[in-house]
Design a protein around this motif. Sequence first.
Motif, short mmCIF file in Angstrom:
data_model
loop_
_atom_site.label_atom_id
_atom_site.label_comp_id
_atom_site.label_asym_id
_atom_site.label_seq_id
_atom_site.Cartn_x
_atom_site.Cartn_y
_atom_site.Cartn_z
N ASP A 165 -1.96 6.04 1.75
CA ASP A 165 -3.10 5.19 2.11
C ASP A 165 -2.90 4.57 3.49
OD1 ASP A 165 -4.44 5.70 -0.22
OD2 ASP A 165 -3.71 3.94 -1.28
N LYS B 165 -3.60 7.13 6.26
CA LYS B 165 -5.02 7.34 6.56
C LYS B 165 -5.55 6.27 7.50
CE LYS B 165 -6.01 9.59 2.13
NZ LYS B 165 -6.66 9.45 0.80
N LYS B 166 -5.02 5.05 7.35
CA LYS B 166 -5.51 3.94 8.17
C LYS B 166 -4.96 3.99 9.60
CE LYS B 166 -6.57 0.44 4.67
NZ LYS B 166 -7.94 0.19 5.17
N MET C 265 0.84 -1.20 0.00
CA MET C 265 0.00 0.00 0.00
C MET C 265 0.88 1.25 0.00
SD MET C 265 -2.97 -1.01 2.77
CE MET C 265 -3.68 0.64 2.73
N SER C 266 0.36 2.34 -0.55
CA SER C 266 1.13 3.58 -0.59
C SER C 266 1.26 4.17 0.81
CB SER C 266 0.46 4.60 -1.51
OG SER C 266 -0.74 5.08 -0.92
#
Length: 327
Positions: free
Chosen positions: A261, A264-265, A257-258
């Motif tokens: 991203d 954000k999690k 995942m970037s």
Amino acid sequence: MKFVQLAKNLKEEGLQPAYLIEGADAYFRDHAVSSLRSACGLTQPALNDVRYEGEGMKGKLPSLAAELRTAPFFDQKRIVRLYEFYPTETEWTRYLDPYLKDPCPTTLLLIVNEGKKSYAKKGIAYVDCGKESEETLSRWLFGMAKRRGIAIDGDVASLMVRYCAYDAARMDLELKKLALLLGEGGRVTRAVLDEEVAKDVEYKTYELTQAASGKNFSAFSEILHDLMEKGFDENDALSALVYHYRSLTEIADMGAMSDADIGKKVGLHPYAVKKSREAVRRMGRARAEELYLKLYRLSADMRSGKYSKAGALKAAVAEIFFGEGKI
């Protein structure tokens, strides 16, 4: 449009009849309003700049149309500002839509909301004043420095964003101070930044956890001492370390995942995610999870009274840096 695009938009497209200024960053909201008020060039603001709070508009929406079509006194424009104004969809359709289809040419309507209710409708220009990314804030900082007659390199601007915990208001104050200090044509270098701009506690905490995962005991001790002088205590430090190693474990499991991203999690900025990935590669996922579980247990034991706050932190530091395995 983003707040940072507002000045360019005003220059290229001129003043629109209505704006929705929306987002959590109070500095950007206030400055968006200030820019639009300046564009009106009022000479009689006491007569031609009226403000209403959203709560005060309850039951008064039928009279809003008349308010918006009132002519200015001794000015070319009249401003009507509505703060924290959240009409229902039915109210918007009934009272706002008809006006926006045929706005008064001498009135500027500003709706200024902290919350986001997706009222971006046809006929109203939208200004997004939400929290910005490090990249956007760095570009904005670069432009602000230039307007104040000083220069700042891109990497130094990014660091200053982090030092100021992404707080635009604080960055603006720090730039004003640096402009006075350096004078016209001055340059903000890394040395100037470290000397003149105090690191926010949030950034200092980030440095503390980075020193821990990098096993830099000297830097860790110095940063911890500095934080303690700012009101931090052992519980704060241990909690930060528990969260850090938990985040490292979670990030290690998120694969390709970037950075954005993942951020954000797990609630981190992309730069912090990048550095965390580097830390996990150095120590390995197994060690990151081991430290998380051991430090979490220490935190629980401290709350139950088995350890004092100072004792729990000392045990955590011994495990992180010396791997004594006694926890």
